[in-house]
Design a protein around this motif. Structure first.
Motif, PDB file in Angstrom:
ATOM      1  N   UNK A   1       0.810  -1.217   0.000  1.00  0.00           N
ATOM      2  CA  UNK A   1       0.000   0.000   0.000  1.00  0.00           C
ATOM      3  C   UNK A   1       0.839   1.261   0.000  1.00  0.00           C
ATOM      4  N   UNK A   2       2.007   1.196   0.620  1.00  0.00           N
ATOM      5  CA  UNK A   2       2.907   2.353   0.618  1.00  0.00           C
ATOM      6  C   UNK A   2       3.281   2.707  -0.825  1.00  0.00           C
ATOM      7  N   UNK A   3       3.611   1.702  -1.613  1.00  0.00           N
ATOM      8  CA  UNK A   3       3.912   1.952  -3.027  1.00  0.00           C
ATOM      9  C   UNK A   3       2.660   2.400  -3.770  1.00  0.00           C
ATOM     10  N   UNK A   4       1.549   1.776  -3.445  1.00  0.00           N
ATOM     11  CA  UNK A   4       0.295   2.085  -4.122  1.00  0.00           C
ATOM     12  C   UNK A   4      -0.163   3.512  -3.900  1.00  0.00           C
TER      13      UNK A   4
ATOM     14  N   UNK B   1      12.914   6.080  -4.673  1.00  0.00           N
ATOM     15  CA  UNK B   1      13.021   6.005  -6.134  1.00  0.00           C
ATOM     16  C   UNK B   1      11.790   6.599  -6.802  1.00  0.00           C
ATOM     17  N   UNK B   2      10.609   6.238  -6.321  1.00  0.00           N
ATOM     18  CA  UNK B   2       9.382   6.695  -6.974  1.00  0.00           C
ATOM     19  C   UNK B   2       9.123   8.188  -6.782  1.00  0.00           C
ATOM     20  N   UNK B   3       9.316   8.685  -5.589  1.00  0.00           N
ATOM     21  CA  UNK B   3       8.963  10.084  -5.309  1.00  0.00           C
ATOM     22  C   UNK B   3      10.126  11.038  -5.578  1.00  0.00           C
ATOM     23  N   UNK B   4      11.287  10.774  -4.998  1.00  0.00           N
ATOM     24  CA  UNK B   4      12.410  11.688  -5.124  1.00  0.00           C
ATOM     25  C   UNK B   4      12.961  11.724  -6.546  1.00  0.00           C
TER      26      UNK B   4
ATOM     27  N   UNK C   1      -1.341   8.752  -6.120  1.00  0.00           N
ATOM     28  CA  UNK C   1      -1.192  10.201  -6.155  1.00  0.00           C
ATOM     29  C   UNK C   1      -0.829  10.687  -7.556  1.00  0.00           C
ATOM     30  N   UNK C   2      -0.135   9.857  -8.307  1.00  0.00           N
ATOM     31  CA  UNK C   2       0.225  10.208  -9.679  1.00  0.00           C
ATOM     32  C   UNK C   2      -0.821   9.784 -10.690  1.00  0.00           C
TER      33      UNK C   2
ATOM     34  N   UNK D   1      11.504  11.053  -9.251  1.00  0.00           N
ATOM     35  CA  UNK D   1      10.561  11.668 -10.199  1.00  0.00           C
ATOM     36  C   UNK D   1      10.916  13.148 -10.345  1.00  0.00           C
ATOM     37  N   UNK D   2      11.230  13.786  -9.226  1.00  0.00           N
ATOM     38  CA  UNK D   2      11.627  15.202  -9.266  1.00  0.00           C
ATOM     39  C   UNK D   2      12.942  15.373 -10.024  1.00  0.00           C
ATOM     40  N   UNK D   3      13.878  14.456  -9.802  1.00  0.00           N
ATOM     41  CA  UNK D   3      15.154  14.518 -10.520  1.00  0.00           C
ATOM     42  C   UNK D   3      14.910  14.389 -12.021  1.00  0.00           C
ATOM     43  N   UNK D   4      14.074  13.432 -12.419  1.00  0.00           N
ATOM     44  CA  UNK D   4      13.753  13.254 -13.841  1.00  0.00           C
ATOM     45  C   UNK D   4      13.127  14.509 -14.435  1.00  0.00           C
TER      46      UNK D   4
END
Length: 173
Positions: free
Chosen positions: A34-37, A151-154, A42-43, A156-159
Motif C-alpha cells: 500500500x505504501x507503493x500504491x 526512487x518513486x517520489x524523489x 497520487x500520480x 521523479x523530481x530529478x527526472x
C-alpha cells in the motif's frame, strides 16, 4: 500446532496459531504494498493503492501457504511424496505478477513512446515486498519499501528537473 512469535512482537514470549501468523504476514505485505500504491495513486497511474496492496498480499499468502502445505503433508504417509521447493512458489508469484504488470504497459502511436513501465515495475516490487513479508523478513521488506518510495517520489523530481533542462519530455510512468 502453535508458532513461537517472540520476534514478531518485540521479544514478548507468546504463541500464535500458524494461521494467525500467515494472516499477520499478509497484512504486513499489504501495508507495505500500500505504501507503493499510495505513491502511484497520487500520480493517477493505472495501478494504484488497492492493486499494489492486493499484489503484495497475494504474494505473502502464496508464500505463507507453502509453509502451511508443507506442514500439513509432513505426516508419515506423505513424506516420500512431498518435495517442498520454496523457489517454485516465488517463481509462480513473479509469473502471475508479470501478467498483471504487462497490462499496465501501453505503447503509444509512435514506436518510441511507451508508458506504464514504472507502474509495472512497482507491481513487481510490491510482490517482492509481499514475498519478504510472507517469509517473515519484515526488516528487509520495510527497508526496501523505503528505498522504493525514494526512487518513486524523489527521483521523479530529478527526472523532471533533467527534462526541464533538456527540453520538454513526456512523463512515461
Amino acid at each position: 500446532m502453535l508458532c513461537h512469535a517472540s520476534s514478531l512482537f518485540g521479544g514478548r514470549d507468546m504463541q500464535l496459531d500458524p494461521d494467525v501468523v500467515i494472516v499477520l504476514r499478509v497484512a504486513a505485505g499489504m501495508v507495505l504494498g500500500g505504501v507503493l500504491g499510495v505513491e502511484r495513486e497520487m500520480g493517477k497511474h493505472a495501478a494504484g493503492l488497492r492493486t499494489h496492496m492486493l499484489i503484495a498480499g497475494a504474494a505473502a499468502l502464496i508464500v505463507g501457504l507453502g509453509d502451511s502445505i508443507a506442514e500439513h503433508f509432513q505426516q508419515e504417509r506423505y513424506r516420500d511424496l512431498l518435495q517442498v521447493d520454496p523457489v517454485r512458489l516465488i517463481e509462480a508469484v513473479v509469473a502471475c505478477v508479470g501478467f498483471v504488470a504487462a497490462g499496465t504497459i501501453l505503447r503509444g502511436q509512435r514506436n518510441d513512446q511507451v508508458s506504464g513501465l514504472t507502474t509495472a515495475s512497482s507491481l513487481v516490487m510490491a510482490a517482492a515486498l509481499g514475498i519478504a513479508a510472507g517469509i517473515g523478513a519484515y526488516g528487509i521488506a520495510f527497508g526496501v519499501a523505503v528505498l522504493c518510495l525514494i526512487v518513486l517520489a524523489l527521483f521523479r523530481r530529478v527526472e523532471r528537473s533533467i527534462g526541464d533542462t533538456h527540453g520538454p519530455t513526456k512523463d512515461t510512468e
